[in-house]
Design a protein around this motif. Structure first.
Motif, PDB file in Angstrom:
ATOM      1  N   UNK A  70      -8.424  -8.129  -8.151  1.00  0.00           N
ATOM      2  CA  UNK A  70      -8.394  -7.055  -7.118  1.00  0.00           C
ATOM      3  C   UNK A  70      -7.355  -6.810  -6.317  1.00  0.00           C
ATOM      4  N   UNK A  71      -6.554  -7.850  -6.147  1.00  0.00           N
ATOM      5  CA  UNK A  71      -5.299  -7.983  -5.374  1.00  0.00           C
ATOM      6  C   UNK A  71      -4.222  -7.229  -6.006  1.00  0.00           C
ATOM      7  N   UNK A  72      -4.285  -7.851  -7.555  1.00  0.00           N
ATOM      8  CA  UNK A  72      -3.408  -6.824  -8.343  1.00  0.00           C
ATOM      9  C   UNK A  72      -3.293  -5.371  -8.419  1.00  0.00           C
ATOM     10  N   UNK A  73      -4.640  -4.982  -8.343  1.00  0.00           N
ATOM     11  CA  UNK A  73      -5.093  -3.952  -8.709  1.00  0.00           C
ATOM     12  C   UNK A  73      -4.616  -3.134  -7.214  1.00  0.00           C
ATOM     13  N   UNK A  74      -4.916  -3.687  -6.303  1.00  0.00           N
ATOM     14  CA  UNK A  74      -4.426  -3.007  -4.718  1.00  0.00           C
ATOM     15  C   UNK A  74      -2.987  -2.862  -4.798  1.00  0.00           C
ATOM     16  N   UNK A  75      -2.083  -3.955  -5.318  1.00  0.00           N
ATOM     17  CA  UNK A  75      -0.611  -3.799  -5.446  1.00  0.00           C
ATOM     18  C   UNK A  75      -0.144  -2.591  -6.269  1.00  0.00           C
ATOM     19  N   UNK A  76      -0.988  -2.309  -7.402  1.00  0.00           N
ATOM     20  CA  UNK A  76      -0.556  -1.423  -8.258  1.00  0.00           C
ATOM     21  C   UNK A  76      -0.881   0.123  -7.428  1.00  0.00           C
ATOM     22  N   UNK A  77      -1.876   0.242  -6.793  1.00  0.00           N
ATOM     23  CA  UNK A  77      -2.272   1.351  -6.121  1.00  0.00           C
ATOM     24  C   UNK A  77      -1.409   1.578  -5.010  1.00  0.00           C
ATOM     25  N   UNK A  78      -0.757   0.588  -4.359  1.00  0.00           N
ATOM     26  CA  UNK A  78       0.184   0.803  -3.227  1.00  0.00           C
ATOM     27  C   UNK A  78       1.338   1.257  -3.866  1.00  0.00           C
ATOM     28  N   UNK A  79       1.837   0.707  -4.883  1.00  0.00           N
ATOM     29  CA  UNK A  79       3.115   1.178  -5.524  1.00  0.00           C
ATOM     30  C   UNK A  79       3.224   2.378  -6.069  1.00  0.00           C
ATOM     31  N   UNK A  80       2.030   2.805  -6.516  1.00  0.00           N
ATOM     32  CA  UNK A  80       1.894   4.217  -6.980  1.00  0.00           C
ATOM     33  C   UNK A  80       1.314   5.187  -6.007  1.00  0.00           C
ATOM     34  N   UNK A  81       1.563   5.214  -4.803  1.00  0.00           N
ATOM     35  CA  UNK A  81       1.307   5.946  -3.976  1.00  0.00           C
ATOM     36  C   UNK A  81       1.978   7.366  -4.108  1.00  0.00           C
ATOM     37  N   UNK A  82       3.222   7.466  -4.394  1.00  0.00           N
ATOM     38  CA  UNK A  82       3.989   8.668  -4.712  1.00  0.00           C
ATOM     39  C   UNK A  82       4.581   9.298  -3.560  1.00  0.00           C
ATOM     40  N   UNK A  83       4.806  10.573  -3.728  1.00  0.00           N
ATOM     41  CA  UNK A  83       5.629  11.196  -2.616  1.00  0.00           C
ATOM     42  C   UNK A  83       4.683  11.635  -1.548  1.00  0.00           C
ATOM     43  N   UNK A  84       5.357  11.723  -0.307  1.00  0.00           N
ATOM     44  CA  UNK A  84       4.773  12.294   0.705  1.00  0.00           C
ATOM     45  C   UNK A  84       5.428  13.273   1.481  1.00  0.00           C
ATOM     46  N   UNK A  85       4.914  14.543   1.701  1.00  0.00           N
ATOM     47  CA  UNK A  85       5.488  15.860   1.780  1.00  0.00           C
ATOM     48  C   UNK A  85       6.792  15.976   0.883  1.00  0.00           C
ATOM     49  N   UNK A  86       6.763  15.773  -0.300  1.00  0.00           N
ATOM     50  CA  UNK A  86       7.588  15.875  -1.244  1.00  0.00           C
ATOM     51  C   UNK A  86       8.837  15.045  -1.135  1.00  0.00           C
ATOM     52  N   UNK A  87       8.505  13.965  -0.319  1.00  0.00           N
ATOM     53  CA  UNK A  87       9.628  12.830  -0.135  1.00  0.00           C
ATOM     54  C   UNK A  87       9.122  11.741  -0.914  1.00  0.00           C
ATOM     55  N   UNK A  88      10.030  11.178  -2.134  1.00  0.00           N
ATOM     56  CA  UNK A  88       9.351  10.056  -2.824  1.00  0.00           C
ATOM     57  C   UNK A  88       9.664   8.750  -1.950  1.00  0.00           C
ATOM     58  N   UNK A  89       8.647   8.335  -1.711  1.00  0.00           N
ATOM     59  CA  UNK A  89       8.506   6.841  -0.720  1.00  0.00           C
ATOM     60  C   UNK A  89       8.175   5.889  -1.744  1.00  0.00           C
ATOM     61  N   UNK A  90       8.903   4.618  -1.825  1.00  0.00           N
ATOM     62  CA  UNK A  90       8.285   3.421  -2.523  1.00  0.00           C
ATOM     63  C   UNK A  90       7.974   2.286  -1.534  1.00  0.00           C
TER      64      UNK A  90
END
Length: 715
Positions: free
Chosen positions: A363-383
């Motif tokens: 589950x922790x690995x899935x959470x890490x993937x979900x956070x990593x794949x959050x994507x852009x916010x207001x058109x700003x790509x944020x990692x």
């Protein structure tokens, strides 16, 4: 309420009745007195007219007989006529004769004196005296006097009270049925409204109010209904504020506590197990600092949505974890998992029914993937990434507080390992965390107990070998652990806010020592490292530095303040705003660890600095790493073109020094010249001097264990 209403009506009626009787008694009594006075006056006038011919012809005997007939009236107490010419008093009492001598009464004398009627009220009597006048305008020929019995006040009042009390009894007897009838009609809707209000106070906000009435009760009911609707809305809002996070709409810390405590109580009965994940975002502060808190809040909301889908499944009720294998699907129970935001960039995940560390790790690995794949916010790509700590019930704790604390400790272990990973709680991590807490407490006491000391490392001219300055390096002389370098406690000082107080002490102590050397004829520059926390109050920091120089007497040109390259690059405009006024005062500034912060030439041209300090990692590669030599040559060439001085840190061999000197390095600092020394050792070093042929200075060979003490304040 009905009894009180009836008692109120009866009381008001009785009060009005008593008031009416008292007023009537007073008026009737005054009326009886007036009637008595009028009767006495009429009788006195009759006697006055009757007495005129008798007094003029001295027919006293006839007058006496007539007065006797008048006095025979039981209400007439006395009737008499006074003749002032003969000083005779003729009355209607057969026991007296007009021949009897008797002085006239005072009221008769008052009439003779004034010529006007006199009235006197005595106990039980009304006395009237009138002048006897033969002709209008002539003086009186006598005085007529009458004393009549007054009506008894007690008898008058008693009669009035009996009459009015009887009337009041009949009125009350007739009014009571009407009072009961109208009281019931008035109070019935009030009782209904009261019952509804009691239901609302017990929590039943759907209780119906009689809002359809058109009278005052309806107005009150509508007001109550509006108030209850407002209260219902406020309670919903309070619930939102108390249990729901406003940014992410997830459970907050208190809600999460309640959910976990309920499951813990059940787990103790049925010997169940579950897992808790403590999730902290990596590099989130950089997002806030770069794009602002609005973007940061939107990023948190996006992360929350990703965690919710990953942990709790889709809206259709399916619960696969996004980015995980089929085996990593959550063991959803009837209660289901819970995702919460604890505050800041911290989240928590509660996994009921998770019975093994391996399942929690998936589950922790899935959470890490979900956070990593959050994507852009207001058109700003944020990692962003995440660090996750895992604790299992009951292995790692049996209470909410213990489980969350241990998951938090495991999260810090994951973050310390570099982030973007997860760590399980274990006893070793706990010991390290406890040691960190103890060190934090001891650090606060160390500041007050004066356990912090300064060591000094010499800086020499690379060309001549002359001593030109020293760098003040912070050490903690721990009573049990011995001498501790700042790398072991500076992070703690930053977290607790002690760094500002420590930085102020370091600056003052270093300037005091520099002033002493200057007074002794040694013109040495003193370099002091500055923490970013000290720059957060630009005006306060500038005033503090100027104040320390004025207090210690050190010339501003002999003070050198060092900040790391990463600090300088974070906000060049803000750094320049702080540095400019201090440089105008004569203070020099250096960029420490240059070459490690990815500086841009555009930023360098705008930064008001004087010195580059080449990082020791590049100096160490001279003679063995051609890439390091190229980097050092490039830095030195850049410094010459920008008119910067240079200091090479970590110089340990004569070959390194020769290379640096050949390529134009201004100053050298390192174990070849001298290691960081206490003040006493530094004073001894100054006396013995230094020759460029030495491999080391101070106390023999420089070891890597000693070199680990070199990290300085703010690095």
């Amino acid at each position: 309420m009905r009894v009180r209403f009836i008692l109120l009506v009866v009381g008001l009626f009785a009060g009005l009745t008593v008031t009416m009787i008292v007023a009537a008694s007073y008026v009737d009594l005054r009326e009886e007195e007036k009637k008595a006075i009028d009767n006495a006056t009429t009788l006195a006038k009759t006697i006055s007219r009757l007495a005129v011919p008798h007094l003029l012809h001295h027919q006293y005997r006839t007058l006496e007989k007539e007065l006797e007939s008048i006095a025979a009236d039981p209400y007439v107490h006395r009737a008499e006529v006074y003749d002032p010419s003969d000083d005779l008093r003729i009355d209607g009492d057969p026991r007296h004769s007009f021949m009897d001598s008797a002085a006239p009464s005072s009221v008769i004398r008052d009439v003779l004196t004034s010529g006007y009627r006199q009235v006197r009220l005595t106990d039980g009597m009304v006395e009237i005296a009138l002048p006897v006048v033969a002709r209008e305008g002539e003086p009186p020929v006598g005085v007529a006097f009458v004393a009549m019995v007054r009506p008894d006040a007690a008898d008058v009042v008693r009669t009035i009270w009996q009459r009015n009390a009887l009337i009041a009894i009949f009125l009350i007897a007739g009014a009571m049925p009407l009072t009961f009838h109208f009281g019931n009609g008035f109070l019935r809707p009030v009782r209904h409204l009261t019952r509804v209000a009691h239901r609302v106070s017990a929590g039943d906000f759907d209780a119906p109010f009689p809002v359809d009435r058109k009278d005052e009760i309806g107005v009150l009911a509508r007001a109550y209904s509006e108030m209850v609707n407002t209260i219902r809305g406020n309670l919903e809002r309070i619930h939102q504020l108390a249990f729901i996070d406003s940014v992410t709409k997830l459970c907050n810390r208190e809600c999460f506590r309640g959910e976990m405590e309920q499951v813990i109580a059940r787990a103790e009965r049925v010997a169940d197990t579950f897992a808790v994940l403590f999730v902290d975002l990596d590099r989130f502060k950089r997002v806030n600092d770069t794009y602002g808190h609005d973007v940061g809040d939107k990023l948190l909301a996006a992360v929350a949505r990703g965690l919710t889908v990953t942990i709790c499944g889709s809206e259709a009720g399916v619960s696969p974890t996004r980015g995980a294998t089929h085996e990593a699907r959550l063991p959803i129970t009837a209660r289901g998992p819970v995702v919460a935001r604890l505050g800041g960039d911290e989240f928590a995940v509660f996994l009921p029914g998770c019975r093994s560390p391996e399942a929690a790790g998936l589950v922790a690995e899935a959470v890490l993937g979900a956070v990593r794949n959050t994507g852009a916010v207001d058109g700003i790509p944020i990692a962003v990434g995440a660090s996750i700590g895992i604790a299992l019930y009951p292995r790692d704790g049996r209470t909410y507080t213990t489980l969350l604390k241990n998951a938090d400790i495991a999260m810090y272990a994951a973050k310390k390992a570099g982030g973007m990973g997860y760590s399980y709680y274990n006893a070793e991590i706990d010991r390290a965390a406890a040691d960190r807490v103890r060190l934090e407490t001891e650090l606060q006491e160390a500041v007050s107990r004066g356990e912090l000391v300064l060591h000094y490392q010499p800086q020499v001219s690379a060309r001549t070998g002359d001593l030109v300055g020293v760098e003040a390096l912070l050490r903690w002389n721990h009573p049990q652990r011995g001498l501790i370098g700042p790398g072991a406690f500076i992070d703690l000082a930053e977290e607790t806010g002690l760094i500002v107080e420590i930085g102020r002490w370091v600056l003052r102590d270093a300037c005091q020592q520099g002033a002493r050397w200057h007074a002794a004829g040694r013109r040495l520059r003193v370099a002091v490292n500055i923490s970013m926390a000290q720059f957060r109050d630009p005006e306060g920091f500038s005033a503090m530095v100027i104040g320390v120089l004025e207090e210690t007497g050190l010339p501003p040109s002999l003070l050198e303040l060092e900040i790391t390259e990463s600090m300088a690059m974070r906000d060049a405009t803000e750094i320049a705003r702080v540095v400019d006024p201090l440089r105008e005062a004569g203070i020099r500034f250096a960029i420490d660890d240059f070459g490690t912060g990815y500086s841009s030439l555009a930023h360098l041209t705008r930064l008001p600095f004087d010195i580059f300090k080449i990082d020791r990692n590049f100096t160490a590669g001279i003679g063995s790493d051609q890439s390091a030599e190229v980097i050092v040559q490039t830095i030195l060439a850049m410094a010459r073109s920008l008119d910067y001085e240079t200091v090479a840190e970590g110089v340990e061999t004569t070959e390194q020094l020769a290379f640096l000197t050949h390529n134009g390095c201004t100053m050298a600092q390192g174990y070849l010249v001298g290691k960081p020394m206490s003040l006493a050792d530094m004073e001894a070093w100054m006396k013995t001097g230094w020759s460029g042929s030495q491999e080391t200075a101070g106390s023999g060979t420089a070891t890597r264990e000693e070199a680990e003490l070199d990290p300085v304040l703010g690095s």
